[in-house]
Design an enzyme around this catalytic site. Structure first.
Site, short mmCIF file in Angstrom:
data_model
loop_
_atom_site.label_atom_id
_atom_site.label_comp_id
_atom_site.label_asym_id
_atom_site.label_seq_id
_atom_site.Cartn_x
_atom_site.Cartn_y
_atom_site.Cartn_z
N ALA A 45 38.62 -8.14 17.19
CA ALA A 45 40.01 -8.03 16.73
C ALA A 45 40.76 -9.36 16.81
O ALA A 45 40.53 -10.18 17.70
CB ALA A 45 40.74 -6.99 17.59
N ILE A 98 43.83 -9.76 17.77
CA ILE A 98 44.62 -9.87 19.00
C ILE A 98 43.75 -10.34 20.18
O ILE A 98 44.22 -11.06 21.06
CB ILE A 98 45.37 -8.55 19.32
CG1 ILE A 98 46.32 -8.74 20.49
CG2 ILE A 98 44.43 -7.40 19.55
CD1 ILE A 98 47.41 -9.74 20.28
N TYR A 102 28.64 -1.36 19.93
CA TYR A 102 29.51 -1.04 21.07
C TYR A 102 28.70 -0.36 22.18
O TYR A 102 28.92 -0.60 23.37
CB TYR A 102 30.65 -0.13 20.62
CG TYR A 102 31.58 -0.72 19.57
CD1 TYR A 102 31.61 -2.09 19.29
CD2 TYR A 102 32.45 0.10 18.85
CE1 TYR A 102 32.46 -2.62 18.34
CE2 TYR A 102 33.30 -0.42 17.89
CZ TYR A 102 33.30 -1.78 17.63
OH TYR A 102 34.15 -2.29 16.68
N LEU A 140 40.49 -1.77 19.46
CA LEU A 140 40.00 -1.14 18.23
C LEU A 140 41.18 -0.50 17.49
O LEU A 140 42.26 -0.35 18.07
CB LEU A 140 38.96 -0.06 18.58
CG LEU A 140 37.70 -0.57 19.28
CD1 LEU A 140 36.76 0.60 19.61
CD2 LEU A 140 36.97 -1.61 18.42
N LYS A 189 47.70 -0.72 22.86
CA LYS A 189 48.77 0.22 22.52
C LYS A 189 48.65 0.62 21.06
O LYS A 189 48.13 -0.19 20.28
CB LYS A 189 50.16 -0.35 22.80
CG LYS A 189 50.43 -1.79 22.40
CD LYS A 189 50.14 -2.27 21.01
CE LYS A 189 50.92 -1.64 19.89
NZ LYS A 189 50.60 -2.29 18.56
N ASP A 241 52.41 1.27 15.29
CA ASP A 241 52.09 -0.13 15.54
C ASP A 241 53.18 -0.87 16.32
O ASP A 241 52.88 -1.55 17.30
CB ASP A 241 51.83 -0.86 14.21
CG ASP A 241 51.26 -2.24 14.46
OD1 ASP A 241 50.23 -2.33 15.18
OD2 ASP A 241 51.83 -3.24 13.98
N1 NAP Z 1 49.43 -5.96 22.45
C1 NAP Z 1 49.57 -6.72 21.37
O1 NAP Z 1 50.21 -7.78 21.40
C2 NAP Z 1 48.90 -6.30 20.10
C3 NAP Z 1 49.00 -7.11 18.96
C4 NAP Z 1 48.27 -6.75 17.83
C5 NAP Z 1 47.52 -5.57 17.82
N2 NAP Z 1 47.49 -4.78 18.92
C6 NAP Z 1 46.68 -3.54 18.94
O2 NAP Z 1 45.32 -3.96 18.99
C7 NAP Z 1 44.50 -3.12 18.19
C8 NAP Z 1 43.79 -3.99 17.17
O3 NAP Z 1 44.73 -4.64 16.33
P1 NAP Z 1 44.30 -5.96 15.48
O4 NAP Z 1 45.38 -6.23 14.52
O5 NAP Z 1 43.91 -7.07 16.40
O6 NAP Z 1 43.05 -5.36 14.69
P2 NAP Z 1 41.94 -6.05 13.77
O7 NAP Z 1 42.06 -7.54 13.78
O8 NAP Z 1 41.96 -5.34 12.46
O9 NAP Z 1 40.61 -5.70 14.58
C9 NAP Z 1 40.17 -4.41 14.82
C10 NAP Z 1 38.69 -4.51 15.19
O10 NAP Z 1 38.20 -3.19 15.38
C11 NAP Z 1 36.86 -3.12 14.96
N3 NAP Z 1 36.70 -1.90 14.16
C12 NAP Z 1 35.96 -0.83 14.51
N4 NAP Z 1 36.04 0.13 13.58
C13 NAP Z 1 36.85 -0.33 12.60
C14 NAP Z 1 37.28 0.20 11.36
N5 NAP Z 1 36.91 1.43 10.94
N6 NAP Z 1 38.10 -0.55 10.60
C15 NAP Z 1 38.49 -1.77 11.01
N7 NAP Z 1 38.11 -2.34 12.19
C16 NAP Z 1 37.29 -1.62 12.97
C17 NAP Z 1 36.54 -4.37 14.15
O11 NAP Z 1 35.59 -5.14 14.90
P3 NAP Z 1 34.02 -5.16 14.53
O12 NAP Z 1 33.88 -4.64 13.12
O13 NAP Z 1 33.65 -6.60 14.64
O14 NAP Z 1 33.36 -4.28 15.51
C18 NAP Z 1 37.86 -5.13 14.08
O15 NAP Z 1 37.71 -6.51 14.29
C19 NAP Z 1 45.43 -2.05 17.62
O16 NAP Z 1 45.40 -0.92 18.46
C20 NAP Z 1 46.81 -2.68 17.70
O17 NAP Z 1 47.84 -1.74 17.86
C21 NAP Z 1 48.15 -5.14 20.05
#
Ligand code: NAP
Length: 340
Positions: free
Chosen positions: A14, A16, A60, A76, A99, A179
């Site tokens: 991801a 993040i 995983y 995820l 979250k 989100d």
């Molecule tokens: N706390 C914070 O500051 C913060 C900020 C942003 C996001 N978040 C949270 O973090 C989580 C991820 O957000 P993100 O924006 O970083 O996500 P992202 O870049 O889209 O990454 C999600 C990861 O999940 C995996 N994955 C597994 N099944 C998937 C599917 N069906 N479709 C897409 N990806 C899938 C992928 O890794 P592989 O394919 O390599 O396995 C992908 O790299 C969310 O829950 C979001 O709410 C938190």
């Protein structure tokens, strides 16, 4: 207690994780990144090289079986949080899950039950809670500096440009409230210090079926009203304003202040404005260090049903959207889907 660092694994590649949480693991004391995993073995290898992990796993399941890993960071898509958190806990790993903790209160309760059974830590990665300004804001309101709180307004918006982004995917439990609105719900519950009893909301929905913009209200039993505004299609805005009988507190860049110094403005009844200054910190690093301390202290699991209560309020807001904006009692919506 032990002097060894807590050994982390990361599920998925991801953004993040790459941008904020893995750098925080590297920067923190008492923590070490040992492994990453992707659904795609080559992506996992590239990610491991980029972020400085010694081991990469091509699935995983393979990471869950890695006995070098003690704690998992789980960023995820929202719809996968519950399944992989439960599997990780059953595999003997502590879990820091992104979250919102899951897609429904029922899923959260399954996750807490799994943590309880395993005697392992489960924490929701609400990094902004670990910022000293957030903690001070809550303390000041609870200490009565604003008199009796009447209402608060929490807003979080930004623009998602890419149509394939997980936030626009209904099947992955995307949407503005899931989100970014989840921060407003969380901070409202923390500031008021009660669980809301009623919800009301309106939303504009994307063609993909998620809420793009949502504005809603939560009513608390003690008489406070919180308005929550969130959008995936508006200029970046992060603000919290709390209004009481004797003053007003205002915070901007409320959830992502970066590493810079930041402030809060306290305006008293007589119009005097006091500026409260806070040093710059890495709130992700503070979160990782807090997680490590709670694992090492053995006080497990520490969060009770907090994530489930946040999802209960989110479910109530979505239930109101589905009901055309009617006022919905939260006691009636404690199960079911969390997407608009
Ligand atoms: N706390 C914070 O500051 C913060 C900020 C942003 C996001 N978040 C949270 O973090 C989580 C991820 O957000 P993100 O924006 O970083 O996500 P992202 O870049 O889209 O990454 C999600 C990861 O999940 C995996 N994955 C597994 N099944 C998937 C599917 N069906 N479709 C897409 N990806 C899938 C992928 O890794 P592989 O394919 O390599 O396995 C992908 O790299 C969310 O829950 C979001 O709410 C938190």
């Amino acid at each position: 207690m032990t002097d060894r660092p807590l050994r982390w694994g990361v599920l998925g590649t991801a953004n993040i994780a790459r941008k904020a949480v893995i750098p925080a693991i590297h920067a923190s004391t008492g923590n070490e990144l040992v492994a990453v995993a992707s659904r795609d073995p080559e992506r996992s290898e590239r990610f491991a090289a980029d972020v400085g992990a010694a081991r990469s796993h091509g699935s995983y399941v393979s990471l869950l079986a890695d006995d070098q890993v003690e704690a998992l960071y789980l960023p995820l898509p929202n719809a996968l949080h519950a399944e992989w958190t439960v599997r990780a806990l059953e595999a003997g790993k502590h879990v820091l899950c992104e979250k919102p903790l899951a897609a429904s209160p029922a899923e959260c309760r399954r996750m807490y039950a799994a943590a309880d059974t395993a005697g392992l830590q489960l924490m929701e990665a609400f990094m902004y809670r670990h910022h000293p300004r957030t903690q001070r804001l809550v303390e000041l309101v609870h200490a009565g500096v604003l008199g009796d709180v009447r209402w608060l307004h929490a807003c979080f918006s930004f623009t998602v440009g890419d149509a394939t982004n997980i936030r626009l995917n209904a099947a992955l439990a995307g949407g503005a409230l899931m989100d970014v609105g989840c921060y407003g719900v969380d901070v409202a519950r923390a500031i008021v210090g009660e669980e809301p009893s009623m919800a009301q909301a309106h939303a504009i929905t994307t063609p993909s079926g998620v809420d793009e913009t949502l504005v809603g209200s939560l009513l608390f039993p003690g008489g406070v009203v919180a308005t929550i505004a969130c959008s995936l299609a508006a200029v970046r805005t992060e603000s919290v304003e709390v209004i009481g009988t004797g003053g007003r507190l205002r915070v901007t860049r409320a959830f992502l202040p970066g590493h810079d110094a930041c402030e809060a403005l306290l305006e008293r009844e007589d119009g005097e404005i006091e500026r409260l200054d806070f040093e710059g910190v890495d709130q992700y690093r503070l979160m990782i260090e807090a997680f490590e301390r709670s694992v090492r202290s053995g006080e497990l699991p520490s969060l009770g049903q907090d994530g489930a209560m946040n999802l209960r309020a989110i479910d109530g807001l979505y239930a109101s959207v589905h009901a055309g904006g009617s006022l919905v009692p939260l006691s009636a919506v404690d199960t079911g889907s969390s997407s608009a």
